[in-house]
Write an enzyme that holds these catalytic residues in place. Sequence first.
Site, PDB file in Angstrom:
ATOM      1  N   GLU A  76       0.839  -1.203   0.000  1.00 25.91           N
ATOM      2  CA  GLU A  76       0.000   0.000   0.000  1.00 25.91           C
ATOM      3  C   GLU A  76       0.871   1.250   0.000  1.00 25.91           C
ATOM      4  O   GLU A  76       2.058   1.202   0.310  1.00 25.91           O
ATOM      5  CB  GLU A  76      -0.937   0.016   1.210  1.00 25.91           C
ATOM      6  CG  GLU A  76      -0.307  -0.367   2.544  1.00 25.91           C
ATOM      7  CD  GLU A  76       0.813   0.523   3.023  1.00 25.91           C
ATOM      8  OE1 GLU A  76       0.676   1.765   2.887  1.00 25.91           O
ATOM      9  OE2 GLU A  76       1.815   0.018   3.538  1.00 25.91           O
ATOM     10  N   GLU A 106       4.606  -0.377   0.997  1.00 25.65           N
ATOM     11  CA  GLU A 106       4.793  -0.670  -0.429  1.00 25.65           C
ATOM     12  C   GLU A 106       4.755  -2.155  -0.751  1.00 25.65           C
ATOM     13  O   GLU A 106       4.885  -2.544  -1.907  1.00 25.65           O
ATOM     14  CB  GLU A 106       6.134  -0.114  -0.953  1.00 25.65           C
ATOM     15  CG  GLU A 106       6.342   1.361  -0.773  1.00 25.65           C
ATOM     16  CD  GLU A 106       7.708   1.824  -1.299  1.00 25.65           C
ATOM     17  OE1 GLU A 106       8.441   0.988  -1.884  1.00 25.65           O
ATOM     18  OE2 GLU A 106       8.037   3.010  -1.127  1.00 25.65           O
TER      19      GLU A 106
END
Length: 355
Positions: A173, A317
Amino acid sequence: MSQFTIPTPRPPDEALAGAIQAKIDAKTKPLGALGQLETLARQVALIQQTLTPTLRQPHVLVFAADHGIAAEGVSAYPADVTHQMVRNFAAGGAAINVFCRLYGLTLRVVDAGVRGSFADVPTVIDQKIAEGTRNFRHAPAMTAAECRQALAFGAALVDEIHRTGCNVVGFGEMGIGNTSSAAVLLHLLGGVPLARCVGRGTGLDEAGLARKQAVLAAAVAAHPTVDGTDALAVLATFGGFEIAQLCGALLRAAELGMVLLIDGFIGSAAALVAWRLVPAVLPYCIFSHESAEGGHPHLLRVLGVQPLLRLDLRLGEGTGCALAYPLVQAAVAFFTEMASFESAGVSQSELKVES
């Protein structure tokens, strides 16, 4: 999307568990000598319901969105960074790009609700619900309809990659302000005192951390009817579009019998919501690492899970997923390729454990 039905994975059938353990114990090693790799091998074999598991077409999905709560100064970085980082992902310049290239993972980046357009970046998947959530200090982050649409988008993307033959997927994310959402989700759905859930996020100093704690306490107080008994209401009120899409993706991936790699605090918060909705999702989840973000150890304890790595990561991420993936590969490889005592002609009584 109003007709979307939340996926309902079933727990893996335990009928094969004895045969899986027997195969592990028959390998040319002392019992339990490969530690957590044995746990991983058991888990993957149970998920796939086979004594010969394989990992195919591994993907990492990174969902990005902006958060209205960022306007309250809860992050050390400005909200514009979300948009800038998505462009960095698309250009191949972020840590997750490096790790995915290194380990042969296919990376797909999703605009779940980032402010601004990516019309000039065709590799960014457009699943935008809105230009960021509302500021949940003053209003619910999203409507119930937006929340369900986000869940549906996440599930549909998993369907798409599953059709390529993918059976293992990591979830990442990006979203300035999303540690604030995750902290409140943990507080309400995990029953953890709010002060223990709130961390420094992108690197707040002491004053910034105190402000973040005060803002989130006020936000919780502003929605007194929302409590931990209704996971969807908590997600809609305090979540992010990327967290909701992650949640839908997790549930659908588990329903399809895929291996799920969960990243850090935000990914684990999405898993917490998914678990509160459908507890059977948890056996499909491998928790990549314990983040340096303050609330993450508490979240892992609520779920009752052990992370694979402790590297003081706090990037997000999906980087933890990518770094943990070689361990999953190793677990599957020893389970499927390592000789047994019988096949190698090794006497178990003669195999000594070195001190």
